[in-house]
Design an enzyme around this catalytic site. Structure first.
Site, mmCIF file in Angstrom:
data_model
loop_
_atom_site.group_PDB
_atom_site.id
_atom_site.type_symbol
_atom_site.label_atom_id
_atom_site.label_comp_id
_atom_site.label_asym_id
_atom_site.label_seq_id
_atom_site.Cartn_x
_atom_site.Cartn_y
_atom_site.Cartn_z
ATOM 1 N N ASN A 111 -1.058 5.473 3.213
ATOM 2 C CA ASN A 111 -1.212 6.157 1.927
ATOM 3 C C ASN A 111 -2.396 7.119 2.018
ATOM 4 O O ASN A 111 -3.475 6.730 2.468
ATOM 5 C CB ASN A 111 -1.450 5.083 0.847
ATOM 6 C CG ASN A 111 -1.567 5.683 -0.539
ATOM 7 O OD1 ASN A 111 -1.526 6.902 -0.702
ATOM 8 N ND2 ASN A 111 -1.715 4.834 -1.531
ATOM 9 N N THR A 129 -1.579 2.585 -8.046
ATOM 10 C CA THR A 129 -2.653 3.315 -8.714
ATOM 11 C C THR A 129 -2.074 4.354 -9.660
ATOM 12 O O THR A 129 -2.530 4.516 -10.791
ATOM 13 C CB THR A 129 -3.572 3.976 -7.664
ATOM 14 O OG1 THR A 129 -3.986 2.957 -6.774
ATOM 15 C CG2 THR A 129 -4.749 4.626 -8.297
ATOM 16 N N SER A 167 0.849 -1.176 0.000
ATOM 17 C CA SER A 167 0.000 0.000 0.000
ATOM 18 C C SER A 167 0.900 1.246 0.000
ATOM 19 O O SER A 167 1.801 1.369 0.820
ATOM 20 C CB SER A 167 -0.862 -0.006 1.246
ATOM 21 O OG SER A 167 -1.583 1.179 1.303
ATOM 22 N N GLY A 168 0.650 2.133 -0.930
ATOM 23 C CA GLY A 168 1.445 3.369 -1.009
ATOM 24 C C GLY A 168 2.675 3.222 -1.878
ATOM 25 O O GLY A 168 3.464 4.151 -1.991
ATOM 26 N N SER A 207 -5.288 5.758 -0.526
ATOM 27 C CA SER A 207 -5.173 4.302 -0.612
ATOM 28 C C SER A 207 -6.423 3.706 -1.268
ATOM 29 O O SER A 207 -7.550 4.047 -0.927
ATOM 30 C CB SER A 207 -5.000 3.744 0.793
ATOM 31 O OG SER A 207 -4.822 2.364 0.718
ATOM 32 N N SER A 208 -6.184 2.810 -2.226
ATOM 33 C CA SER A 208 -7.330 2.153 -2.876
ATOM 34 C C SER A 208 -7.883 1.143 -1.882
ATOM 35 O O SER A 208 -7.154 0.286 -1.399
ATOM 36 C CB SER A 208 -6.868 1.420 -4.134
ATOM 37 O OG SER A 208 -6.023 2.235 -4.879
ATOM 38 N N GLY A 259 -2.580 -3.354 -2.182
ATOM 39 C CA GLY A 259 -1.289 -3.985 -1.917
ATOM 40 C C GLY A 259 -1.318 -4.831 -0.667
ATOM 41 O O GLY A 259 -2.240 -4.752 0.141
ATOM 42 N N GLU A 278 -0.886 -5.917 2.884
ATOM 43 C CA GLU A 278 -1.044 -5.021 4.038
ATOM 44 C C GLU A 278 -0.745 -5.736 5.351
ATOM 45 O O GLU A 278 -1.188 -6.858 5.563
ATOM 46 C CB GLU A 278 -2.492 -4.516 4.121
ATOM 47 C CG GLU A 278 -2.760 -3.337 3.242
ATOM 48 C CD GLU A 278 -4.202 -2.861 3.343
ATOM 49 O OE1 GLU A 278 -4.476 -1.802 2.793
ATOM 50 O OE2 GLU A 278 -5.029 -3.559 3.961
HETATM 51 N N1 LIG Z 1 5.296 8.023 -10.158
HETATM 52 C C1 LIG Z 1 4.976 8.815 -9.152
HETATM 53 N N2 LIG Z 1 5.366 10.097 -9.168
HETATM 54 C C2 LIG Z 1 5.053 10.905 -8.147
HETATM 55 N N3 LIG Z 1 4.367 10.540 -7.064
HETATM 56 C C3 LIG Z 1 3.953 9.263 -6.977
HETATM 57 C C4 LIG Z 1 4.233 8.358 -8.023
HETATM 58 N N4 LIG Z 1 3.691 7.188 -7.661
HETATM 59 C C5 LIG Z 1 3.092 7.366 -6.457
HETATM 60 N N5 LIG Z 1 3.250 8.616 -6.048
HETATM 61 C C6 LIG Z 1 2.767 9.184 -4.774
HETATM 62 O O1 LIG Z 1 2.514 8.150 -3.855
HETATM 63 C C7 LIG Z 1 1.165 8.161 -3.425
HETATM 64 C C8 LIG Z 1 0.662 6.747 -3.277
HETATM 65 O O2 LIG Z 1 0.570 6.124 -4.531
HETATM 66 P P1 LIG Z 1 -0.613 5.149 -4.904
HETATM 67 O O3 LIG Z 1 -1.915 5.670 -4.446
HETATM 68 O O4 LIG Z 1 -0.456 4.837 -6.331
HETATM 69 O O5 LIG Z 1 -0.235 3.903 -4.053
HETATM 70 P P2 LIG Z 1 -0.909 2.439 -4.140
HETATM 71 O O6 LIG Z 1 0.212 1.516 -4.402
HETATM 72 O O7 LIG Z 1 -2.000 2.457 -5.131
HETATM 73 O O8 LIG Z 1 -1.408 2.251 -2.695
HETATM 74 P P3 LIG Z 1 -2.714 1.442 -2.191
HETATM 75 O O9 LIG Z 1 -2.387 0.042 -2.275
HETATM 76 O O10 LIG Z 1 -2.876 1.945 -0.820
HETATM 77 O O11 LIG Z 1 -3.812 1.854 -3.095
HETATM 78 C C9 LIG Z 1 0.413 8.904 -4.489
HETATM 79 O O12 LIG Z 1 -0.709 9.540 -3.964
HETATM 80 C C10 LIG Z 1 1.455 9.894 -4.966
HETATM 81 O O13 LIG Z 1 1.461 11.000 -4.094
HETATM 82 MG MG LIG Z 2 -3.993 2.313 -5.031
#
Ligand SMILES: Nc1ncnc2c1ncn2[C@@H]1O[C@H](COP(=O)(O)OP(=O)(O)OP(=O)(O)O)[C@@H](O)[C@H]1O
Ligand SMILES: [Mg+2]
Length: 1078
Positions: free
Chosen positions: A160, A115, A110-111, A163-164, A390, A392
């Protein structure tokens, strides 16, 4: 101009190594160091073969611009530095050109950035696939589905901020040209428990906060909501605001996105009404109420909220109220109704809220799918993008985490299977021998969870369906019995467990050793959540709502369709959907993005080695590299390989004409690379050791430098030579031009000099000739003249005696002399007298003497005047001067003047000194007397005259009595300003005195005298010599005289001759004195 294609490679300008396969030596430390080094240089992407490792930078990087999209477009995977776009491009082109369905599997904690990665992939594909109005609309709808789903399905967690909280798999469908047609979204298990309760530091789903912050007052009022978060029990207060997140702006984005995706206005409205109803449900509170029969009952504390919910949803208030107080159990035509106690009422309330929200979410996905559904039935190519929650590990892990982690296990499994499979397939395809590789296969963990007989999920289902009392503890007991021996299962109670005495494990917990680490699950709530029960009374109440969306969300509430069969449990549903997903993924060509989280603080530039190490371990990345390198670390198609290294061998440089493979063979032989280090596949060369590749790279670098020097050398030589040649050529041109110019100049100078010399000589010759000719001519002329004179002389001498020509003139001159003689002699005798006034002059005898005669007459007159003047004494001279003065003053002005010319000016008419009568007067005046005469003084009053003696001395004018000789008035000459008189033949005159002087008291004198001209002249002369001022003499027939204070006008008129020739004076009136002049 065609753009020159520059062949580049991943190997150019690498920071660390761009592909972990090339890491040497390969171990955990070097792996992490390489990631860290790249991360520190903002290189967040690294490859393991075709897998992309992505490290979340936690800051915006400038690597997603449209220029970057263009850079990666249609380039080979290894041509540029690692990037998510390279993977997207590879997947898209493989889909479009090779007709292979693709799936992009994004995994990580997660994070870690899953996404974001999925959105980047989608936006890249959208940017490079077909264009056109229709296609653009499809793209836009696909992209805009993200904000909607994120608003309803994402929340801030401690890991996050976005977070999704649901799993998402999206199939994007393309036609044969690669243009997008539409898509299908599948969602997996929304974490609905979040609706009613959030762990510390976390929030509910974004949409609740977005509505309250972003909706207009009007809209909030419609939804019966208030802006204040603290009004709602379901909104945890401690972290309602998220840094850097503008809920209000996001609300507008969501509404806009909903509109683009195709939600009707009434649909949007309904969705928000349901959200509002969920929020308000949390505010319903219950209080206990005991009935007589001893049963516990509950009652709603404040019915206002309930009333508003019912108004919003169109449910009959009493129906809902009853549903919160009773539970009806139906079994085989029997209906039993029991009351709910307070705890049960709260449970029912929360269950309703969770169900409402999760069903709304599923409805949203269905609705979006309806909009983005492909419109045609033609065969489609599919690209699936999987963004699932992700792995967790929380402090308290419950059923949701169990499900999520199970899903991640499955994904890891498919990853292992597919990577290995692909690797194996490539070896077979290329005809290279396959060697077995050791790796950890997590199938055993998957089996622990999903096995149909002994799996944890199966047992949970069994517990849920079992009659009798079922609790979470009975479930745990069962687990302890069945799974105790499993090496990945741990529990405090498990008899056979090695951790029997493990007191770190609480009683109501079990632990699973996941591929990604050990996770301890709290068993509490498992049964309940798996059952996912909603009291039938509630679903029926919902079905009765007049709100069409709510009604549609609870179809089981329809009494006509009562189904007594239990619905499938949440666990089995999820298992089934994961199984379908896995099956689906296996049919597609996988592309992996493995996301790694660099730190726990959501901070940029921070790289926590331990955290990354942990992720690398459970993601099995090192194994991934090992699998990839098993046998051969590096492979490359023959063409690019030859292209890259051809400069290392004479035969292949600069061009190799034969097939690429043969070229590579020649090259490797020439370089004497040991045979065990490489192998020739069908289309690729396989290199066993990265060392060999790096050696090749070093050689290439060295060779490139040599080549560069060579090129530079040749270029410099060429440049200098061309410059030299050009200068030489220029020099010749300049010299030739200059020579021509100089010669021209010289020639012109000689030419003009020749002409000058020539002209001088010619001139000189001509002048010489001319001189000679002239001389000759003059000689001739002189001779002629001399001859003529001589001839003339001789002739005149001979003939002079015969000429009378000169006689006339002589006679004339003689006659003239005679006449003149006679004239002068006659003149002598007829001379006029010497008196200047004699006008006689002898008559001139001849006309030609006229001017002579006039001149003589003038000279004579001047001479006799001089003679006359010479006789004068000084006395006479003075008299004549006075006469002259008088003439200048009065001639032609005063009628009296001509008569005075002949009278001599005597001045002293009265002999004062001789007359004893005037002895006293004489004594009073000791100066020389210039005039002494008797005058008449005109009386002012009547114009009568009185005799007075008028005396003019050098300084004064005096008037004295004639009889006594007493001085009447004495005026200094300086005080006399003017003398006035008429132009006529009278002796009146006025002496004007200076105003304000001593004598002027009585006024001006008006006098009359017989010697007016003389007196006026003398007065004038004396005043001039004494005061150096000209006395003003005014001659006018009318002038003013000052008498005492009055001014009297004296006017001269033509009088009659009755008084003889004496003028008479008469006072006419105050202002006028008239003098009549005969
Ligand atoms: N390529 C990137 N460039 C800049 N910032 C990023 C990038 N990828 C992620 N981030 C930052 O990290 C944060 C978390 O990313 P994201 O929401 O994609 O995580 P996730 O893997 O989908 O987590 P979860 O499993 O909780 O959904 C985003 O809100 C963004 O601020
Ligand atoms: Mg996500």
């Amino acid at each position: 101009m065609a753009k020159m294609e520059v062949k580049t490679s991943l190997l150019d300008n690498m920071i660390g190594v761009g592909d972990m396969v090339l890491l040497e030596p390969l171990n955990e430390d070097t792996f992490i160091d390489n990631l860290k080094k790249r991360f520190d240089h903002s290189e967040v992407y690294t490859y393991i073969g075709s897998v992309v490792i992505s490290i979340n930078p936690y800051r915006p990087l400038p690597i997603y611009t449209p220029e970057k999209v263009e850079e990666y477009r249609n380039r080979n995977f290894y041509e540029l530095s690692p990037h998510i776009f390279a993977l997207s491009d590879e997947a898209y082109r493989s889909l479009r050109d090779q007709d292979k369905d693709q799936c992009i599997l994004i995994t990580g904690e997660s994070g870690a950035g899953k996404t974001e990665a999925s959105k980047l992939v989608m936006s890249y594909v959208a940017a490079v696939c077909g264009k056109g109005a229709e296609v653009n609309q499809v793209k836009e709808q696909l992209l805009q589905s993200n904000p909607v789903l994120e608003a309803f399905g994402n929340a801030k967690t401690v890991r996050n901020d976005n977070s999704s909280r649901f799993g998402k798999y999206m199939d994007i469908e393309f036609d044969f040209k690669g243009d997008p047609l539409g898509g299908v979204i599948s969602n997996y298990l929304l974490e609905k428990s979040r609706v009613v309760k959030q762990p510390r530091g976390e929030r509910n789903f974004h949409i609740f906060y977005q509505i309250l912050s972003g909706a207009s007052e009007d809209f909030l009022c419609k939804l019966k909501l208030e802006r204040d978060f603290s009004r709602y029990n379901y909104l945890g207060l401690d972290s309602a605001k998220v840094n850097g997140v503008d809920d209000a702006a996001n609300f507008r984005t969501v509404r806009n996105a909903m509109q683009i995706v195709g939600f009707m206005d009434h649909e949007t409205q309904s969705v928000f009404e349901v959200v509002a109803a969920v929020l308000k449900l949390g505010n319903i509170e219950f209080k206990p109420e005991s009935r007589v029969n001893g049963l516990d009952e509950s009652k709603i504390k404040d019915k206002n909220e309930l009333k508003e919910i019912c108004e919003l949803t169109g449910i009959d208030q009493s129906v809902l109220e009853r549903a919160f107080s009773f539970r009806t159990v139906e079994a085989k035509q029997e209906k039993v109704s029991t009351t709910l106690n307070v705890a049960q009422a709260y449970y029912a309330r929360d269950a309703l809220a969770k169900n409402l929200y999760s069903r709304l979410f599923s409805w949203l996905v269905t609705r979006i799918n309806e909009s983005i559904k492909a419109q045609t039935k033609v065969r489609k190519k599919v690209m699936g993008v999987l963004d699932i929650y992700g792995f967790e590990i929380f402090e308290d892990n419950s059923f949701e985490q169990f499900i999520i982690n199970y899903c991640n296990e499955k994904l890891q499994q498919i990853f292992i299977e597919l990577t290995l499979k692909e690797e194996q397939e490539e070896y077979i395809r290329e005809g290279i021998e396959w060697t077995h590789i050791e790796y950890f296969n997590n199938a055993i963990i998957c089996d622990l969870i999903e096995n149909n007989q002994t799996g944890i999920l199966a047992m949970l289902d069994e517990e849920c369906l079992r009659p009798g009392t079922v609790t979470d503890d009975t479930f745990l007991e069962k687990l302890n019995q069945v799974c105790a021996t499993h090496q990945h299962f741990e529990s405090r109670m498990s008899k056979c467990s090695r951790f029997l005495n493990d007191t770190s494990l609480p009683h109501s917990c079990f632990r699973i050793q996941h591929y990604a680490g050990k996770v301890m699950y709290q068993v509490e709530g498992f049964v309940d959540k798996n059952n996912d029960l909603l009291y039938r009374d509630l679903s029926q109440a919902m079905w009765k709502a007049s709100h069409s969306l709510i009604k549609a969300l609870f179809p089981e509430g329809n009494p006509a369709k009562i189904n007594l069969k239990r619905p499938p449990t949440a666990g089995s549903q999820f298992k089934a959907s994961v199984a379908t997903l896995m099956k689906n993924l296996q049919t597609k060509n996988p592309n992996y993005i493995r996301c790694i989280k660099p730190n726990d603080k959501k901070a940029a530039h921070v790289f926590n080695d331990a955290l990354v190490c942990h992720q690398i371990r459970y993601l099995g990345l090192l194994e991934n590299v090992r699998v990839r390198r098993a046998g051969y670390a590096f492979r490359q198609a023959y063409e690019p390989c030859l292209e890259r290294y051809k400069m290392l061998c004479k035969q292949t440089w600069p061009h190799w004409r034969g097939p690429a493979r043969a070229g590579v063979e020649v090259l490797f032989n020439e370089l004497e690379i040991p045979e065990e280090e490489f192998s020739f596949g069908r289309s690729k060369i396989f290199i066993r050791n990265p060392r060999t590749l790096f050696k090749l790279e070093d050689l290439r670098k060295q060779r490139l430098e040599d080549l560069a020097t060579l090129i530079e050398k040749i270029y410099r030589g060429w440049k200098c030579r061309t410059r030299f040649l050009l200068m030489k050529k220029s020099q010749i041109v300049i010299a030739s031009w200059y020579r021509r110019y100089a010669q021209q100049k010289k020639y012109q100078k000689i030419k003009s000099s020749a002409i000058v010399v020539q002209s001088f000589i010619r001139g000189w010759k001509a002048r010489k000739l001319l001189r000679e000719l002239k001389h000759q001519k003059r000689c001739n002329e002189a001779a002629t003249i001399i001859a003529a004179y001589w001839h003339g002389t001789r002739v005149r001498r001979e003939y002079r005696k015969f000429f009378r020509a000169n006689a006339g003139r002589k006679i004339y001159e003689f006659t003239l002399q005679r006449l003149m003689q006679k004239y002068f002699l006659e003149m002598k005798n007829k001379m006029p007298s010497l008196s200047p006034i004699d006008k006689n002059w002898p008559v001139r005898p001849y006309l030609f003497l006229d001017s002579t005669d006039k001149e003589l007459k003038r000279i004579f007159h001047l001479w006799r005047c001089k003679k006359y003047r010479d006789q004068f004494t000084d006395q006479q001279k003075l008299i004549y001067e006075e006469k002259l003065e008088a003439s200048e003053l009065f001639k032609d002005k005063k009628a009296l003047y001509p008569a005075s010319v002949g009278q001599p000016f005597q001045g002293a008419y009265l002999e004062i000194s001789k007359n004893p009568k005037y002895k006293k007067l004489k004594d009073a005046v000791d100066e020389k007397i210039i005039i002494a005469e008797v005058v008449n003084k005109i009386n002012r009053a009547n114009g009568k005259a009185t005799s007075r003696i008028f005396l003019l001395t050098k300084n004064n004018v005096l008037l004295a009595d004639q009889k006594s000789g007493n001085i009447k008035s004495e005026v200094p000459l300086g005080d006399v300003t003017k003398v006035s008189m008429s132009s006529q033949n009278d002796g009146f005159f006025a002496v004007h005195l200076k105003e304000g002087s001593g004598a002027a008291g009585k006024g001006d004198f008006l006098l009359s005298s017989d010697h007016l001209i003389e007196m006026a002249t003398k007065l004038y002369r004396t005043t001039l010599s004494q005061t150096k001022q000209k006395l003003n003499i005014e001659i006018s027939d009318e002038f003013l005289v000052q008498f005492r204070q009055d001014k009297v006008c004296v006017k001269f008129i033509q009088g009659s001759q009755k008084n003889g020739n004496i003028p008479t004076c008469k006072r006419k009136n105050n202002r006028l004195l008239e003098v009549a002049v005969p």
